[in-house]
Write a protein that holds these residues in place. Sequence first.
Motif, PDB file in Angstrom:
ATOM      1  N   LEU A   1       5.110  -9.908   8.811  1.00  0.00           N
ATOM      2  CA  LEU A   1       5.550  -8.610   9.329  1.00  0.00           C
ATOM      3  C   LEU A   1       4.385  -7.647   9.576  1.00  0.00           C
ATOM      4  CD1 LEU A   1       8.873  -7.857   7.380  1.00  0.00           C
ATOM      5  CD2 LEU A   1       8.529  -8.960   9.606  1.00  0.00           C
ATOM      6  N   ILE A   2       3.172  -8.036   9.226  1.00  0.00           N
ATOM      7  CA  ILE A   2       2.002  -7.203   9.507  1.00  0.00           C
ATOM      8  C   ILE A   2       1.546  -7.514  10.928  1.00  0.00           C
ATOM      9  CG2 ILE A   2      -0.345  -6.596   8.841  1.00  0.00           C
ATOM     10  CD1 ILE A   2       0.355  -7.528   5.994  1.00  0.00           C
ATOM     11  N   ALA A   3       1.715  -6.560  11.830  1.00  0.00           N
ATOM     12  CA  ALA A   3       1.450  -6.787  13.256  1.00  0.00           C
ATOM     13  C   ALA A   3      -0.028  -7.065  13.492  1.00  0.00           C
ATOM     14  CB  ALA A   3       1.891  -5.574  14.063  1.00  0.00           C
ATOM     15  N   GLN A   4      -0.312  -8.179  14.151  1.00  0.00           N
ATOM     16  CA  GLN A   4      -1.686  -8.547  14.498  1.00  0.00           C
ATOM     17  C   GLN A   4      -2.017  -8.170  15.940  1.00  0.00           C
ATOM     18  OE1 GLN A   4      -3.899 -10.045  12.126  1.00  0.00           O
ATOM     19  NE2 GLN A   4      -2.212  -9.369  10.812  1.00  0.00           N
ATOM     20  N   GLU A   5      -0.995  -7.940  16.748  1.00  0.00           N
ATOM     21  CA  GLU A   5      -1.170  -7.563  18.153  1.00  0.00           C
ATOM     22  C   GLU A   5      -0.222  -6.403  18.468  1.00  0.00           C
ATOM     23  OE1 GLU A   5      -3.273  -9.103  20.145  1.00  0.00           O
ATOM     24  OE2 GLU A   5      -3.718 -10.969  19.065  1.00  0.00           O
ATOM     25  N   PRO A   6      -0.571  -5.551  19.437  1.00  0.00           N
ATOM     26  CA  PRO A   6       0.352  -4.500  19.846  1.00  0.00           C
ATOM     27  C   PRO A   6       1.461  -5.056  20.727  1.00  0.00           C
ATOM     28  CG  PRO A   6      -1.620  -4.431  21.204  1.00  0.00           C
ATOM     29  CD  PRO A   6      -1.848  -5.504  20.177  1.00  0.00           C
ATOM     30  N   VAL A   7       2.557  -4.297  20.861  1.00  0.00           N
ATOM     31  CA  VAL A   7       3.608  -4.689  21.807  1.00  0.00           C
ATOM     32  C   VAL A   7       3.061  -4.556  23.224  1.00  0.00           C
ATOM     33  CG1 VAL A   7       5.551  -4.086  20.309  1.00  0.00           C
ATOM     34  CG2 VAL A   7       4.549  -2.339  21.795  1.00  0.00           C
ATOM     35  N   ALA A   8       3.732  -5.198  24.192  1.00  0.00           N
ATOM     36  CA  ALA A   8       3.228  -5.219  25.574  1.00  0.00           C
ATOM     37  C   ALA A   8       3.117  -3.806  26.151  1.00  0.00           C
ATOM     38  CB  ALA A   8       4.133  -6.082  26.436  1.00  0.00           C
TER      39      ALA A   8
ATOM     40  N   PHE B   1       4.833   2.136   9.950  1.00  0.00           N
ATOM     41  CA  PHE B   1       5.164   1.587   8.636  1.00  0.00           C
ATOM     42  C   PHE B   1       3.862   1.139   7.966  1.00  0.00           C
ATOM     43  CE2 PHE B   1       9.178   1.272  10.871  1.00  0.00           C
ATOM     44  CZ  PHE B   1      10.073   1.694   9.907  1.00  0.00           C
ATOM     45  N   HIS B   2       3.640   1.619   6.753  1.00  0.00           N
ATOM     46  CA  HIS B   2       2.349   1.473   6.082  1.00  0.00           C
ATOM     47  C   HIS B   2       2.374   0.397   4.996  1.00  0.00           C
ATOM     48  CE1 HIS B   2       1.114   5.003   8.274  1.00  0.00           C
ATOM     49  NE2 HIS B   2       2.196   5.629   7.863  1.00  0.00           N
ATOM     50  N   MET B   3       1.180   0.066   4.520  1.00  0.00           N
ATOM     51  CA  MET B   3       1.021  -0.981   3.520  1.00  0.00           C
ATOM     52  C   MET B   3       1.476  -0.497   2.136  1.00  0.00           C
ATOM     53  SD  MET B   3      -0.237  -3.486   5.286  1.00  0.00           S
ATOM     54  CE  MET B   3       0.448  -2.909   6.845  1.00  0.00           C
ATOM     55  N   PRO B   4       1.868  -1.442   1.254  1.00  0.00           N
ATOM     56  CA  PRO B   4       2.169  -1.073  -0.137  1.00  0.00           C
ATOM     57  C   PRO B   4       0.961  -0.384  -0.773  1.00  0.00           C
ATOM     58  CG  PRO B   4       2.814  -3.356   0.305  1.00  0.00           C
ATOM     59  CD  PRO B   4       2.040  -2.889   1.504  1.00  0.00           C
TER      60      PRO B   4
ATOM     61  N   PHE C   1       4.753  -3.930  10.673  1.00  0.00           N
ATOM     62  CA  PHE C   1       4.012  -2.956   9.883  1.00  0.00           C
ATOM     63  C   PHE C   1       2.577  -2.825  10.381  1.00  0.00           C
ATOM     64  CE2 PHE C   1       7.667  -3.450   7.374  1.00  0.00           C
ATOM     65  CZ  PHE C   1       7.695  -2.502   6.357  1.00  0.00           C
ATOM     66  N   GLY C   2       1.957  -1.691  10.071  1.00  0.00           N
ATOM     67  CA  GLY C   2       0.555  -1.462  10.383  1.00  0.00           C
ATOM     68  C   GLY C   2       0.352  -0.708  11.683  1.00  0.00           C
TER      69      GLY C   2
ATOM     70  N   HIS D   1     -18.138  -3.076  18.370  1.00  0.00           N
ATOM     71  CA  HIS D   1     -16.791  -3.618  18.534  1.00  0.00           C
ATOM     72  C   HIS D   1     -15.787  -2.643  17.925  1.00  0.00           C
ATOM     73  CE1 HIS D   1     -18.421  -7.692  19.493  1.00  0.00           C
ATOM     74  NE2 HIS D   1     -19.396  -7.272  18.718  1.00  0.00           N
ATOM     75  N   THR D   2     -14.523  -2.739  18.359  1.00  0.00           N
ATOM     76  CA  THR D   2     -13.469  -1.877  17.836  1.00  0.00           C
ATOM     77  C   THR D   2     -13.226  -2.198  16.364  1.00  0.00           C
ATOM     78  OG1 THR D   2     -12.431  -1.795  20.006  1.00  0.00           O
ATOM     79  CG2 THR D   2     -11.066  -1.159  18.120  1.00  0.00           C
ATOM     80  N   PRO D   3     -13.240  -1.187  15.480  1.00  0.00           N
ATOM     81  CA  PRO D   3     -13.059  -1.439  14.041  1.00  0.00           C
ATOM     82  C   PRO D   3     -11.588  -1.526  13.664  1.00  0.00           C
ATOM     83  CG  PRO D   3     -13.510   0.877  14.409  1.00  0.00           C
ATOM     84  CD  PRO D   3     -13.537   0.233  15.766  1.00  0.00           C
ATOM     85  N   LEU D   4     -10.994  -2.703  13.790  1.00  0.00           N
ATOM     86  CA  LEU D   4      -9.584  -2.875  13.450  1.00  0.00           C
ATOM     87  C   LEU D   4      -9.378  -2.756  11.931  1.00  0.00           C
ATOM     88  CD1 LEU D   4      -8.652  -5.887  15.751  1.00  0.00           C
ATOM     89  CD2 LEU D   4      -8.157  -3.462  16.138  1.00  0.00           C
ATOM     90  N   PRO D   5      -8.172  -2.348  11.510  1.00  0.00           N
ATOM     91  CA  PRO D   5      -7.896  -2.252  10.073  1.00  0.00           C
ATOM     92  C   PRO D   5      -8.058  -3.599   9.373  1.00  0.00           C
ATOM     93  CG  PRO D   5      -6.173  -1.167  11.359  1.00  0.00           C
ATOM     94  CD  PRO D   5      -7.031  -1.905  12.333  1.00  0.00           C
ATOM     95  N   PRO D   6      -8.358  -3.589   8.072  1.00  0.00           N
ATOM     96  CA  PRO D   6      -8.625  -4.842   7.356  1.00  0.00           C
ATOM     97  C   PRO D   6      -7.439  -5.796   7.295  1.00  0.00           C
ATOM     98  CG  PRO D   6      -8.557  -2.958   5.838  1.00  0.00           C
ATOM     99  CD  PRO D   6      -8.569  -2.400   7.215  1.00  0.00           C
ATOM    100  N   TYR D   7      -6.211  -5.266   7.432  1.00  0.00           N
ATOM    101  CA  TYR D   7      -5.040  -6.160   7.374  1.00  0.00           C
ATOM    102  C   TYR D   7      -4.809  -6.890   8.697  1.00  0.00           C
ATOM    103  CZ  TYR D   7      -3.039  -1.844   9.270  1.00  0.00           C
ATOM    104  OH  TYR D   7      -2.809  -0.708  10.004  1.00  0.00           O
TER     105      TYR D   7
END
Length: 349
Positions: free
Chosen positions: A14-21, A305-308, A339-340, A153-159
Amino acid sequence: MKLSQFKFRLPDELIAQEPVANRDEARMMVVNRRTGEISHHIFKDVLNYFDEGDVMVFNDTKVFPALLYGNKEKTGARIEVFLLRELNEDNKLWDVLVEPARKIRIGNKLYFGDDESMVAEVIDNTTSRGRTLRFLYDGPHDEFKQTLFSLGHTPLPPYITRESTPEDAVRYQCIFAEKEGAVVAPAAGLHFSRELLTRLEIKGIEKAFITVHSGLGNFREIDVEDLTKHRMDSEQMLASEKLVKTVNDAKDAGKQVCAVGTSVLRGIATAVSMGGHMKTYDGWTNKFIFPPYDFTVCTSLLTNFHMPYSTMLMMVAAFGGYELVMKAYDEAVAQGYRFGAYGDAMLII
């Protein structure tokens, strides 16, 4: 409140790795604080909850390409360098994180780019992972920044566990981003497309902008159970006269003031004055918000929606009410919300 109260089960898928289209077509959960009702929508439906004269406050910070990969002199070891902030323009000094830190000592030189034309020297240790780098570049500062950022490079979140791509340079950036300085994007603002902003304008909903340069402290783990003992990292922010007037006029007229993102909520809470109004603010904030907290300016909140255990979740719980927000999060997991930063949205009214 205790840290352990912000634990919930979040499956990795459920942790999104890509954005929606399309930016404005993520899912959106709407949570009503007064009735406790939870309903499910598409993000572009957000306009149904606001009327003429209401104000949406956005964070206009701009994420810069803070992640560099260099090579250490002599050994050629690959070193990850995360640019945090520029300390001195004249000397081209930067506060950075390095990984692996154990390989980097004062006096070491690092080379960047395919031709290794960008060189930096380590001149100080700031933390166990942190260093101060002096970039050895003879040209004017604007040219130096342009060259440096072209290597980043773009600094993506660690999750987000994949490496960033050129597409992330566009999608991990709000379309209204203007003031460079963040390494963390204001995620709620990522959902706004140009079409949606135009519809917002047509409906008479006002836009206002605060600047909060969100830093890596947003992802730093809290290591104390008693939340009163946690200290937030400071972030630079600006609440202008134009913003303050727009928000205060809306408050006086009985209109809604919606914070688009937790960074905005935190910035506005930092710049609050007596009587539930805003005042101008130009400086730094390390304000840490967790339940209970009395918000006197914002009447609604748009957020992802955020991480625990995250400080962002704590802020959302402070705004929406702990019990209701944690119930909404359980429902989000059950309903398969993403999430994320690249995930779905929640509107609290």
